[in-house]
Design a protein around this motif. Structure first.
Motif, mmCIF file in Angstrom:
data_model
loop_
_atom_site.group_PDB
_atom_site.id
_atom_site.type_symbol
_atom_site.label_atom_id
_atom_site.label_comp_id
_atom_site.label_asym_id
_atom_site.label_seq_id
_atom_site.Cartn_x
_atom_site.Cartn_y
_atom_site.Cartn_z
ATOM 1 N N ILE A 237 -20.480 -77.060 -12.915
ATOM 2 C CA ILE A 237 -19.180 -77.491 -12.392
ATOM 3 C C ILE A 237 -18.834 -78.794 -13.093
ATOM 4 C CG2 ILE A 237 -17.916 -78.280 -10.350
ATOM 5 C CD1 ILE A 237 -19.843 -76.539 -8.676
ATOM 6 N N GLY A 238 -17.665 -78.851 -13.690
ATOM 7 C CA GLY A 238 -17.238 -80.062 -14.383
ATOM 8 C C GLY A 238 -17.756 -80.115 -15.810
ATOM 9 N N ASP A 239 -17.311 -81.117 -16.536
ATOM 10 C CA ASP A 239 -17.679 -81.288 -17.942
ATOM 11 C C ASP A 239 -18.764 -82.355 -18.080
ATOM 12 O OD1 ASP A 239 -15.589 -79.548 -18.401
ATOM 13 O OD2 ASP A 239 -14.221 -81.093 -19.150
ATOM 14 N N LEU A 240 -19.651 -82.126 -19.025
ATOM 15 C CA LEU A 240 -20.687 -83.092 -19.386
ATOM 16 C C LEU A 240 -20.233 -83.819 -20.643
ATOM 17 C CD1 LEU A 240 -23.606 -84.300 -19.551
ATOM 18 C CD2 LEU A 240 -24.249 -82.208 -20.774
ATOM 19 N N HIS A 241 -20.362 -85.131 -20.637
ATOM 20 C CA HIS A 241 -20.161 -85.947 -21.837
ATOM 21 C C HIS A 241 -21.544 -86.478 -22.191
ATOM 22 C CE1 HIS A 241 -15.696 -86.122 -21.812
ATOM 23 N NE2 HIS A 241 -15.946 -85.654 -20.603
ATOM 24 N N LEU A 242 -22.158 -85.843 -23.171
ATOM 25 C CA LEU A 242 -23.511 -86.215 -23.564
ATOM 26 C C LEU A 242 -23.425 -87.257 -24.678
ATOM 27 C CD1 LEU A 242 -26.550 -85.561 -23.086
ATOM 28 C CD2 LEU A 242 -26.399 -84.220 -25.179
ATOM 29 N N HIS A 243 -23.656 -88.508 -24.308
ATOM 30 C CA HIS A 243 -23.719 -89.583 -25.292
ATOM 31 C C HIS A 243 -25.094 -89.486 -25.938
ATOM 32 C CE1 HIS A 243 -20.205 -92.050 -23.773
ATOM 33 N NE2 HIS A 243 -20.310 -91.055 -22.903
ATOM 34 N N TYR A 244 -25.155 -89.622 -27.241
ATOM 35 C CA TYR A 244 -26.433 -89.571 -27.935
ATOM 36 C C TYR A 244 -26.392 -90.512 -29.125
ATOM 37 C CZ TYR A 244 -24.098 -86.439 -31.246
ATOM 38 O OH TYR A 244 -23.236 -85.905 -32.180
ATOM 39 N N ARG B 177 -23.600 -87.957 -19.014
ATOM 40 C CA ARG B 177 -22.643 -88.597 -18.112
ATOM 41 C C ARG B 177 -21.649 -87.551 -17.640
ATOM 42 N NH1 ARG B 177 -21.922 -94.083 -21.800
ATOM 43 N NH2 ARG B 177 -24.180 -94.374 -22.068
ATOM 44 N N PHE B 178 -21.537 -87.444 -16.317
ATOM 45 C CA PHE B 178 -20.591 -86.505 -15.721
ATOM 46 C C PHE B 178 -20.239 -86.993 -14.323
ATOM 47 C CE2 PHE B 178 -24.912 -84.959 -15.604
ATOM 48 C CZ PHE B 178 -25.147 -84.516 -14.307
ATOM 49 N N GLY B 179 -19.068 -86.609 -13.881
ATOM 50 C CA GLY B 179 -18.507 -87.131 -12.641
ATOM 51 C C GLY B 179 -19.307 -86.780 -11.395
ATOM 52 N N PRO B 180 -19.035 -87.498 -10.301
ATOM 53 C CA PRO B 180 -19.787 -87.311 -9.065
ATOM 54 C C PRO B 180 -19.604 -85.941 -8.423
ATOM 55 C CG PRO B 180 -17.952 -88.795 -8.704
ATOM 56 C CD PRO B 180 -18.026 -88.539 -10.180
ATOM 57 N N ASP B 181 -18.551 -85.236 -8.786
ATOM 58 C CA ASP B 181 -18.358 -83.892 -8.245
ATOM 59 C C ASP B 181 -18.653 -82.830 -9.308
ATOM 60 O OD1 ASP B 181 -16.151 -84.708 -9.678
ATOM 61 O OD2 ASP B 181 -14.673 -84.106 -8.192
ATOM 62 N N SER B 182 -19.455 -83.202 -10.303
ATOM 63 C CA SER B 182 -19.901 -82.292 -11.355
ATOM 64 C C SER B 182 -21.394 -82.029 -11.203
ATOM 65 C CB SER B 182 -19.625 -82.875 -12.740
ATOM 66 O OG SER B 182 -18.251 -83.031 -12.964
ATOM 67 N N PHE B 183 -21.817 -80.850 -11.677
ATOM 68 C CA PHE B 183 -23.209 -80.432 -11.530
ATOM 69 C C PHE B 183 -23.691 -79.792 -12.818
ATOM 70 C CE2 PHE B 183 -21.418 -80.719 -7.381
ATOM 71 C CZ PHE B 183 -22.435 -81.164 -6.574
#
Length: 182
Positions: free
Chosen positions: A62-69, A98-104
């Motif tokens: 659920i939601g988008d992941l922003h994977l900083h690397y 990094r992903f929002g509090p309503d993301s899984f």
């Protein structure tokens, strides 16, 4: 006679609902000699780069992941993993999911081998110099090694102070996730 291996069949929506109604950020799904899996909720506070001796498979439930690397040259990049998509990350890539509090996210990794250690590296937000490293033996996600690393980082202003430029990284709050609309 050979023992039948465990074959978990999990209701991911029920696990998401359980995490939504609790203060927990992770739920370990399994841990065996070959792999570990967990569902993670909201990593909006993440600022460190985790160096993991295992690969990671990250699926955006659920939601988008922003994977900083960080590239081998040390440059910070971002890979966006939209909801419903999956990313394979090789071992030893410094990364910060990094992903929002309503993301899984569903995360699957290789179980650590004896002697393997994970690193959590923080970089100065002002000058990008390495600020501090916390190491952990990650053998059970039920103990939430990410939270333990943040507790160590937050415990001392001295270790949050950049030796290069003097900037002080503020304490990173990891409170109960705040869900949109609540």
């Amino acid at each position: 006679m050979m023992k039948m291996p465990e074959m978990p069949n999990l209701d991911l929506q029920a696990i998401v609902d359980e995490l939504r109604s609790s203060a927990r950020r992770t739920k370990q799904l399994w841990l065996n000699d070959d792999s570990l899996a967990f569902v993670a909720r909201g990593r909006e506070y993440r600022s460190e780069f985790h160096v993991n001796p295992s690969y990671e498979i990250q699926y955006s439930l659920i939601g988008d992941l922003h994977l900083h690397y960080r590239t081998p040259e040390g440059k910070e990049e971002v890979a966006v993993v939209p909801e419903g998509s999956c990313l394979y990350q090789p071992a030893m890539v410094p990364h910060s999911p990094r992903f929002g509090p309503d993301s899984f996210q569903l995360v699957i990794e290789r179980s650590r081998k004896p002697g393997e250690v994970d690193q959590f590296n923080w970089y100065c937000p002002a000058c990008d110099e390495l600020l501090h490293t916390v190491t952990h033996t990650v053998d059970d996600y039920k103990v939430d090694p990410v939270s333990r690393a943040y507790e160590q980082m937050n415990a001392s202003e001295e270790i949050r102070t950049c030796k290069s430029c003097g900037n002080v990284m503020p304490v990173i709050e990891m409170n109960q996730p705040k869900i949109s609309g609540s």
